[in-house]
Design a protein around this motif. Structure first.
Motif, short mmCIF file in Angstrom:
data_model
loop_
_atom_site.label_atom_id
_atom_site.label_comp_id
_atom_site.label_asym_id
_atom_site.label_seq_id
_atom_site.Cartn_x
_atom_site.Cartn_y
_atom_site.Cartn_z
N SER A 198 20.61 -11.60 1.57
CA SER A 198 20.74 -11.85 0.12
C SER A 198 19.45 -11.80 -0.27
O SER A 198 18.53 -11.81 0.17
N ASP A 199 19.37 -11.70 -1.68
CA ASP A 199 18.09 -11.72 -2.31
C ASP A 199 17.43 -12.93 -2.20
O ASP A 199 16.16 -12.86 -2.04
N HIS A 237 -3.36 -1.36 9.66
CA HIS A 237 -3.33 0.17 9.33
C HIS A 237 -3.74 0.36 7.92
O HIS A 237 -3.79 1.65 7.65
N GLY A 238 -3.57 -0.47 7.06
CA GLY A 238 -4.05 -0.38 5.63
C GLY A 238 -2.64 0.20 5.05
O GLY A 238 -2.77 0.56 3.81
N GLY A 239 -1.50 -0.05 5.42
CA GLY A 239 -0.27 0.30 5.04
C GLY A 239 0.59 -0.80 4.52
O GLY A 239 0.01 -2.00 4.33
N THR A 240 1.82 -0.68 4.34
CA THR A 240 2.71 -1.62 3.74
C THR A 240 4.16 -1.53 4.72
O THR A 240 4.42 -0.75 5.21
N ALA A 241 4.74 -2.96 4.44
CA ALA A 241 6.05 -2.92 5.16
C ALA A 241 7.17 -3.64 4.14
O ALA A 241 6.64 -4.82 3.61
N THR A 242 8.06 -3.12 3.66
CA THR A 242 9.25 -3.57 2.58
C THR A 242 10.58 -3.36 3.08
O THR A 242 10.83 -2.72 3.98
N ILE A 243 11.53 -4.12 2.69
CA ILE A 243 12.78 -4.26 2.93
C ILE A 243 13.35 -4.04 1.46
O ILE A 243 13.28 -5.01 0.76
N GLU A 244 14.37 -3.24 1.68
CA GLU A 244 15.45 -3.36 0.72
C GLU A 244 16.99 -3.66 0.97
O GLU A 244 17.14 -3.07 2.15
N SER A 245 17.52 -4.52 0.50
CA SER A 245 18.78 -5.04 1.25
C SER A 245 19.93 -5.37 0.24
O SER A 245 19.51 -5.90 -1.02
#
Ligand code: ADP
Length: 260
Positions: A198-199, A237-245
């Motif tokens: 859920s959001d 590592h200079g990156g990103t992690a994201t979740i769309e659900s």
């Protein structure tokens, strides 16, 4: 719930104080329950790779000259165990409510790594562990080499694949792993059609030890550290992690590693 409940139903200040005590007592009970669950989860998570190591050692002993393959599996599990213990310790040290990405990750060992190699290893481990699940892999990196920590980046992918599997109860529902490259980044996407999030819960996903609906999650195992780790690894590592659900529809988890 608690035997210490104050039996007052008054609308004045005394009633308010009594109400506040009731609430505090409830919170203490629920904190204790969380601690017990956490300890049970920690010991479960430590025992799983240990059991695999013991099993692989037995096979290696009886395999004689064919034992190299089992020994490399054992080394992988030992690496993972070492990192897991370090992460539990660093998570235990940080402020659990702050919701900040912690910086307790072990220092990266960066080298030029073919993305394909990391992906292949993660995929073969997943397929060995979950032969019944279809994993569709699309890798568009064509031998591209990136400055990465080999173990940590594989671990991040392992975590996302493991989540996609755990939170997709229908065993016939396939999981996708897509690797794409832009001018500046590599994108690793794990897509499932599982239970979704859920959001409201998506806001909390990267907090240490957070798990959606503990009663549901208990059967799946896990500490609620996986996504936090994925994010820490990506950010280191200079990156990103994201979740769309979307609840009831599925989840897409994305790691982005910069190319330089
Ligand atoms: P855990 O060890 O509990 O899997 P994570 O940090 O990896 O910990 O994930 C936190 C919580 O987010 C999980 O307990 C689960 O409720 C939810 N979650 C993570 N990935 C998914 C997914 N692909 N689909 C649905 N829920 C997910």
């Amino acid at each position: 719930q608690t035997s210490a409940r104050v039996a007052l139903r008054r609308r004045d200040e005394v009633g308010e104080v009594a109400g506040a005590f009731d609430e505090m007592a409830d919170q203490v009970v629920s904190m204790r329950r969380n601690e017990r669950e956490l300890l049970a989860n920690v010991s479960h998570e430590l025992r799983t790779p240990l059991a695999r190591i013991r099993f692989a050692l037995e096979l290696a002993d009886s395999a004689g000259s064919e034992s190299a393959h089992w020994r490399s599996d054992i080394a992988d599990d030992l690496d993972e165990l070492e990192l897991l213990i370090a992460d539990i310790l660093s998570a235990a040290r940080m402020d659990l409510d702050a919701g900040q990405p912690p910086n307790g990750l072990s220092p990266l060992r960066l080298e030029d790594v073919a993305v394909e190699d990391v992906v292949t290893k993660a995929v073969s481990r997943f397929r060995n562990a979950h032969a019944e699940r279809t994993l569709d892999v699309t890798d568009n990196t064509r031998g591209l080499t990136v400055h990465l920590d080999r173990v940590q980046s594989r671990r991040a992918i392992d975590n996302l694949l493991e989540n996609a599997h755990k939170y997709t109860p229908d065993p016939t529902s396939a999981i996708s792993l897509n690797i794409d490259v832009s001018e500046s980044s590599v994108f690793i996407r794990v897509i499932d059609n599982g239970i979704g999030i859920s959001d409201e819960d998506q806001q909390k996903l990267f907090r240490p030890f957070f798990r959606v609906d503990r009663s549901r999650s208990r059967t799946t195992g896990g500490l609620g550290l996986g996504l936090l780790l994925v994010r820490r690894i990506a950010e280191a590592h200079g990156g990103t992690a994201t979740i769309e659900s979307e609840l009831g529809r599925g989840t897409t988890a994305t790691i982005e590693f910069p190319l330089s």
